[in-house]
Design an enzyme around this catalytic site. Structure first.
Site, mmCIF file in Angstrom:
data_model
loop_
_atom_site.group_PDB
_atom_site.id
_atom_site.type_symbol
_atom_site.label_atom_id
_atom_site.label_comp_id
_atom_site.label_asym_id
_atom_site.label_seq_id
_atom_site.Cartn_x
_atom_site.Cartn_y
_atom_site.Cartn_z
ATOM 1 N N TYR A 162 44.237 41.073 32.700
ATOM 2 C CA TYR A 162 43.397 41.422 33.857
ATOM 3 C C TYR A 162 42.043 41.986 33.413
ATOM 4 C CZ TYR A 162 42.245 43.612 38.390
ATOM 5 O OH TYR A 162 41.635 43.993 39.563
ATOM 6 N N LYS A 166 38.265 40.395 33.944
ATOM 7 C CA LYS A 166 37.187 41.095 34.659
ATOM 8 C C LYS A 166 35.982 41.317 33.747
ATOM 9 C CE LYS A 166 39.361 41.437 38.592
ATOM 10 N NZ LYS A 166 38.908 40.687 39.766
#
Ligand code: NAI
Length: 254
Positions: A162, A166
């Site tokens: 994740y 990002k």
């Protein structure tokens, strides 16, 4: 007004962004992968928001659309934008908001879980930016906002996939900003901190309390906190802002 596409607009932050853009008078297409009734509820709320503008005037005939598409599939990303163009017209606003988590420590994280998160959070954003760029660059107008995360700036144990997605989104934002600037198209990222949505509802009370400890403003964020920043970045008031990452996090990353 402008035509906006918001990915992952059926609930949470994406829903609030759709409503804020409807309030600003835009036509809005939302995309979703989950329950259709959630998407239809967002459409209803956007219609309600568009009917109410300051001074009690009614915005004439704003149009809203929901399109099911699994953004993990590159072909569905392309078909999504083709559908929006066909039904509403070329988009002047793109908000890459859809995102997923598959948390786990690096030692135990499978390659499938790593790829699944990168596919939705990063590759789909790239494909949609690519899809809208042709008409935005031709029109010499456009605002693109990518919803990143503070963990893309700081990293977070248990979120290698994740946080990498990002951080990648932030690199993509800055590169697209440089490539599109000469045509007046702005590209920015918003990095939310801890926001109260279904994504964070799964966390234990203990984890929530730990997060709260690290938030100087001493409250978790609401989806509307993110939506107002996105609406600003998509407005004429932000025409001179590009390539930036705006943390909306209650001071978490100070
Ligand atoms: P959510 O889980 O409530 O909503 C996610 C949305 O993405 C839903 O509309 C869902 O249908 C859509 N989506 C998921 N997988 C998809 C796929 N394969 N194809 C198409 N659509 C798909 O999440 P939330 O909290 O509203 O998050 C929105 C964005 O904000 C995400 O990018 C998330 O990473 C980011 N964010 C959220 C934070 C939070 O605290 N809630 C903090 C930092 C960033």
């Amino acid at each position: 007004m402008t035509i906006a596409l918001v990915t992952g607009g059926s609930r949470g932050i994406g829903r609030a962004i759709g409503i804020a853009l409807a309030q600003a008078g835009h036509d809005v297409a939302i995309n979703f992968a989950g329950r259709e009734d959630d998407a239809l509820e967002t459409i209803r709320l956007m219609e309600q928001a568009a009917a109410m503008v300051p001074g009690g005037k009614t915005v004439p005939a704003a149009r809203f659309l929901s399109v099911r598409a699994d953004l993990a599939d590159p072909r569905q990303c392309e078909n999504l934008y083709a559908t929006v163009e066909r039904e509403l017209g070329a988009a002047g606003i793109l908000v890459n908001n859809a995102g997923i988590t598959r948390d786990g420590l690096i030692m135990r994280m499978s390659v499938e879980d790593f790829d699944a998160v990168l596919d939705v959070n990063l590759r789909a954003a790239f494909l949609l930016i690519k899809a809208v760029s042709r008409s935005m660059l031709k029109a010499r107008y456009g605002h693109i906002v990518n919803i990143a995360s503070v963990v893309g700036l700081t990293g977070n144990a248990g979120q290698a996939n994740y946080s990498a997605s990002k951080a990648g989104l932030i690199g993509l934002t800055k590169t697209a900003a440089r490539e599109f600037a000469s045509r007046g198209v702005t590209v920015n990222a918003v990095a939310p901190g801890f926001i109260d949505t279904a994504m964070t509802n799964v966390l234990s009370e203990e984890t929530r309390a730990d997060f709260l400890e690290g938030i100087p403003l001493k409250r978790v964020g609401a989806p509307e906190d993110i939506a107002q920043t996105v609406a600003f970045l998509c407005s004429g008031a932000a025409d001179y802002i590009t390539g930036q990452v705006i943390a909306v996090d209650g001071g978490m990353t100070i």
